[in-house]
Scaffold this motif. Structure first.
Motif, mmCIF file in Angstrom:
data_model
loop_
_atom_site.group_PDB
_atom_site.id
_atom_site.type_symbol
_atom_site.label_atom_id
_atom_site.label_comp_id
_atom_site.label_asym_id
_atom_site.label_seq_id
_atom_site.Cartn_x
_atom_site.Cartn_y
_atom_site.Cartn_z
ATOM 1 N N GLY A 156 5.397 -7.485 -3.510
ATOM 2 C CA GLY A 156 6.203 -6.442 -3.192
ATOM 3 C C GLY A 156 6.438 -6.351 -1.600
ATOM 4 N N GLN A 157 7.445 -5.689 -1.242
ATOM 5 C CA GLN A 157 7.663 -5.231 0.236
ATOM 6 C C GLN A 157 8.292 -3.985 0.030
ATOM 7 N N LYS A 158 8.325 -3.195 0.993
ATOM 8 C CA LYS A 158 8.661 -1.950 1.126
ATOM 9 C C LYS A 158 9.016 -1.569 2.747
ATOM 10 N N SER A 159 10.132 -0.938 2.679
ATOM 11 C CA SER A 159 10.506 -0.395 4.040
ATOM 12 C C SER A 159 9.530 0.853 4.280
ATOM 13 N N ILE A 160 9.125 0.912 5.487
ATOM 14 C CA ILE A 160 8.350 1.998 5.705
ATOM 15 C C ILE A 160 8.925 3.174 6.535
ATOM 16 N N LYS A 161 8.896 4.212 5.817
ATOM 17 C CA LYS A 161 9.329 5.562 6.922
ATOM 18 C C LYS A 161 8.897 5.470 8.355
ATOM 19 N N ASN A 162 10.096 5.630 8.988
ATOM 20 C CA ASN A 162 9.814 5.773 10.689
ATOM 21 C C ASN A 162 9.222 4.535 11.161
ATOM 22 N N SER A 163 9.470 3.444 10.368
ATOM 23 C CA SER A 163 9.382 1.941 10.852
ATOM 24 C C SER A 163 10.276 1.135 10.631
ATOM 25 N N SER A 164 10.671 0.305 11.627
ATOM 26 C CA SER A 164 11.735 -0.824 11.431
ATOM 27 C C SER A 164 11.294 -1.904 10.684
ATOM 28 N N ASN A 165 9.895 -2.034 10.768
ATOM 29 C CA ASN A 165 9.066 -2.909 10.108
ATOM 30 C C ASN A 165 8.535 -2.731 8.420
ATOM 31 N N PRO A 166 9.201 -3.700 7.532
ATOM 32 C CA PRO A 166 8.776 -3.648 6.322
ATOM 33 C C PRO A 166 7.149 -3.809 6.161
ATOM 34 N N ARG A 167 6.685 -3.383 4.929
ATOM 35 C CA ARG A 167 5.176 -3.843 4.675
ATOM 36 C C ARG A 167 5.290 -4.703 3.598
ATOM 37 N N SER A 168 4.474 -5.608 3.585
ATOM 38 C CA SER A 168 4.528 -6.522 2.646
ATOM 39 C C SER A 168 3.383 -6.514 1.845
ATOM 40 N N TYR A 169 3.317 -6.705 0.458
ATOM 41 C CA TYR A 169 2.051 -6.400 -0.211
ATOM 42 C C TYR A 169 1.567 -7.800 -0.898
ATOM 43 N N TYR A 170 0.358 -8.071 -0.783
ATOM 44 C CA TYR A 170 -0.217 -9.165 -1.351
ATOM 45 C C TYR A 170 -1.161 -9.076 -2.496
ATOM 46 N N ARG A 171 -1.356 -10.023 -3.038
ATOM 47 C CA ARG A 171 -2.295 -9.905 -4.035
ATOM 48 C C ARG A 171 -3.035 -11.092 -4.132
ATOM 49 N N CYS A 172 -4.727 -10.938 -4.365
ATOM 50 C CA CYS A 172 -5.274 -12.249 -4.311
ATOM 51 C C CYS A 172 -4.863 -12.902 -5.668
ATOM 52 N N THR A 173 -4.553 -14.361 -5.567
ATOM 53 C CA THR A 173 -4.439 -15.132 -6.807
ATOM 54 C C THR A 173 -5.430 -15.525 -7.741
ATOM 55 N N ASN A 174 -6.741 -15.184 -7.151
ATOM 56 C CA ASN A 174 -7.877 -15.515 -7.913
ATOM 57 C C ASN A 174 -7.720 -14.864 -9.119
ATOM 58 N N PRO A 175 -7.768 -15.114 -10.211
ATOM 59 C CA PRO A 175 -7.788 -14.410 -11.255
ATOM 60 C C PRO A 175 -8.853 -13.326 -11.549
ATOM 61 N N HIS A 176 -10.094 -13.881 -11.001
ATOM 62 C CA HIS A 176 -11.290 -12.731 -10.678
ATOM 63 C C HIS A 176 -11.389 -11.792 -9.864
ATOM 64 N N CYS A 177 -10.372 -11.903 -9.125
ATOM 65 C CA CYS A 177 -10.146 -11.010 -7.775
ATOM 66 C C CYS A 177 -9.140 -10.102 -7.758
ATOM 67 N N SER A 178 -9.284 -8.917 -7.648
ATOM 68 C CA SER A 178 -8.337 -8.094 -7.492
ATOM 69 C C SER A 178 -7.971 -7.533 -6.243
ATOM 70 N N ALA A 179 -8.563 -8.146 -5.178
ATOM 71 C CA ALA A 179 -8.256 -7.762 -3.856
ATOM 72 C C ALA A 179 -6.804 -7.919 -3.390
ATOM 73 N N LYS A 180 -6.439 -6.957 -2.857
ATOM 74 C CA LYS A 180 -5.104 -6.884 -2.502
ATOM 75 C C LYS A 180 -4.968 -6.581 -0.802
ATOM 76 N N LYS A 181 -4.074 -6.907 -0.343
ATOM 77 C CA LYS A 181 -3.738 -6.635 1.106
ATOM 78 C C LYS A 181 -2.405 -6.344 1.246
ATOM 79 N N GLN A 182 -2.259 -5.265 2.377
ATOM 80 C CA GLN A 182 -0.875 -5.126 2.928
ATOM 81 C C GLN A 182 -0.812 -5.546 4.465
ATOM 82 N N VAL A 183 0.355 -6.184 4.499
ATOM 83 C CA VAL A 183 0.681 -6.820 6.145
ATOM 84 C C VAL A 183 1.831 -5.927 6.722
ATOM 85 N N GLU A 184 1.596 -5.506 7.787
ATOM 86 C CA GLU A 184 2.782 -4.873 8.588
ATOM 87 C C GLU A 184 2.626 -5.169 10.079
ATOM 88 N N ARG A 185 3.873 -4.748 10.449
ATOM 89 C CA ARG A 185 3.559 -4.977 12.175
ATOM 90 C C ARG A 185 3.399 -3.601 12.564
#
Length: 294
Positions: free
Chosen positions: A126-155
């Motif tokens: 997923g990717q969302k535009s963030i309020k008050n920011s011109s930079n979108p935030r990207s959402y990542y999920r670990c592809t390891n089926p045994h891992c539910s870790a997620k991360k968000q990346v934004e500038r």
DNA sequence: CGTCTTTGACCAGCGC
DNA sequence: GCGCTGGTCAAAGACG
């Protein structure tokens, strides 16, 4: 589980400035290039480099890890505390690392493209535009089926060169880069597309890294052939989780080869190529470069 | 053809 | 209750 001889040694060497225990490629400016990992540094520097380049590993991270049943079962809390201590030495927490509840945020200074390989494959969901920011935030999920870790990346809004990565669901990804992964001749097939629908151990944010309880003897029950590791094929756990790997991360003295793991251009130091040969191989790192949609 | 990314829609939580 | 916002889903398209 009690500490074993190598755990103590591990801690000692980790903190020993002279020991080449940790040898990782380091690039001064870092983050966005290359696999020319010709420069290596010893563990103390390693920590500093790691910290300065990644600003990773928060106190809470360590504490959480230390408190987790699986890690404590495999590693003495002293190890984690020492690790924390070591990282604290470098003012880790003053370098942009922050924490919020079960989330761990790192700020990575990176000019140009955002490149970060934490040794794991992430799937963007997923990717969302963030309020008050011109930079979108990207959402990542670990592809390891045994891992539910997620991360968000934004500038960062105040510093376009700074990328903010927020990990949720500790998976200790920070460790992965120091493993030899993606070796071309790995033999163990890895599903190219681990379906999320496969059985996933339900994990809470704080214990995703213990999604798969380890057998107590996995690490410290028998003397791990540390010194002979180079000649042995190390078989990691099926998930390649941290607890499967730490012993091999730690003792990785001969980073030799520069054979690089080309795709591992990383915000963290690239994984050293080592004589170790893991039978487990990560999925293809086709998306090592974080696309934060900018 | 299988896999991955993109992106708009949907949903839940929160503040007013 | 309503609107806003963040997080997730899932269909469609792109890519190798």
């Amino acid at each position: 589980m009690e500490a074993t001889w190598f755990e103590d040694e591990l801690v000692r060497e980790l903190l020993d400035d002279e020991s080449p225990l940790f040898i990782v490629p380091y690039e001064e400016s870092n983050l966005n290039t290359s696999s020319n990992s010709s420069n290596y540094t010893s563990n103390s520097s390693f920590l500093d480099q790691l910290i300065s380049s990644c600003d990773v590993l928060s106190e809470q991270t360590v504490e959480s890890a230390s408190n987790s049943s699986s890690l404590t079962s495999n590693y003495p809390s002293s190890f984690m505390q020492e690790l924390l201590s070591a990282t604290s030495r470098s003012s880790l927490l003053e370098r942009g690392m922050c924490k919020a509840e079960s989330k761990y945020t790192l700020r990575i200074k990176s000019s140009g493209n955002v490149i970060s390989d934490d040794g794991y494959k992430w799937r963007k969901y997923g990717q969302k535009s963030i309020k008050n920011s011109s930079n979108p935030r990207s959402y990542y999920r670990c592809t390891n089926p045994h891992c539910s870790a997620k991360k968000q990346v934004e500038r960062s809004t105040d510093d376009p060169d700074t990328v903010i990565i927020t990990y949720e669901g500790l998976h200790l990804h920070f460790t992965y880069p120091f493993l030899k992964m993606g070796q071309p001749d790995n033999t163990t097939p890895v599903a190219k597309k681990p379906k999320v629908s496969s059985p996933i151990v339900e994990a809470h944010p704080d214990d995703t890294h213990i999604a798969k309880p380890k057998e107590p003897g996995h690490i410290s029950s028998g003397p791990l052939p540390m010194t002979g590791l180079a000649q042995e094929e190390v078989v990691l756990g099926p998930q390649g989780l941290l607890e499967d790997m730490v012993p091999f991360v730690i003792r990785n003295p001969q980073t030799n080869t520069g054979s690089s793991h080309s795709s591992s251009v990383s915000s963290c130091p690239s994984p050293p190529t080592s004589p170790l040969s893991f039978s487990w191989s990560p999925p293809h790192y086709s998306n090592l470069y974080f696309d934060i949609g900018i």
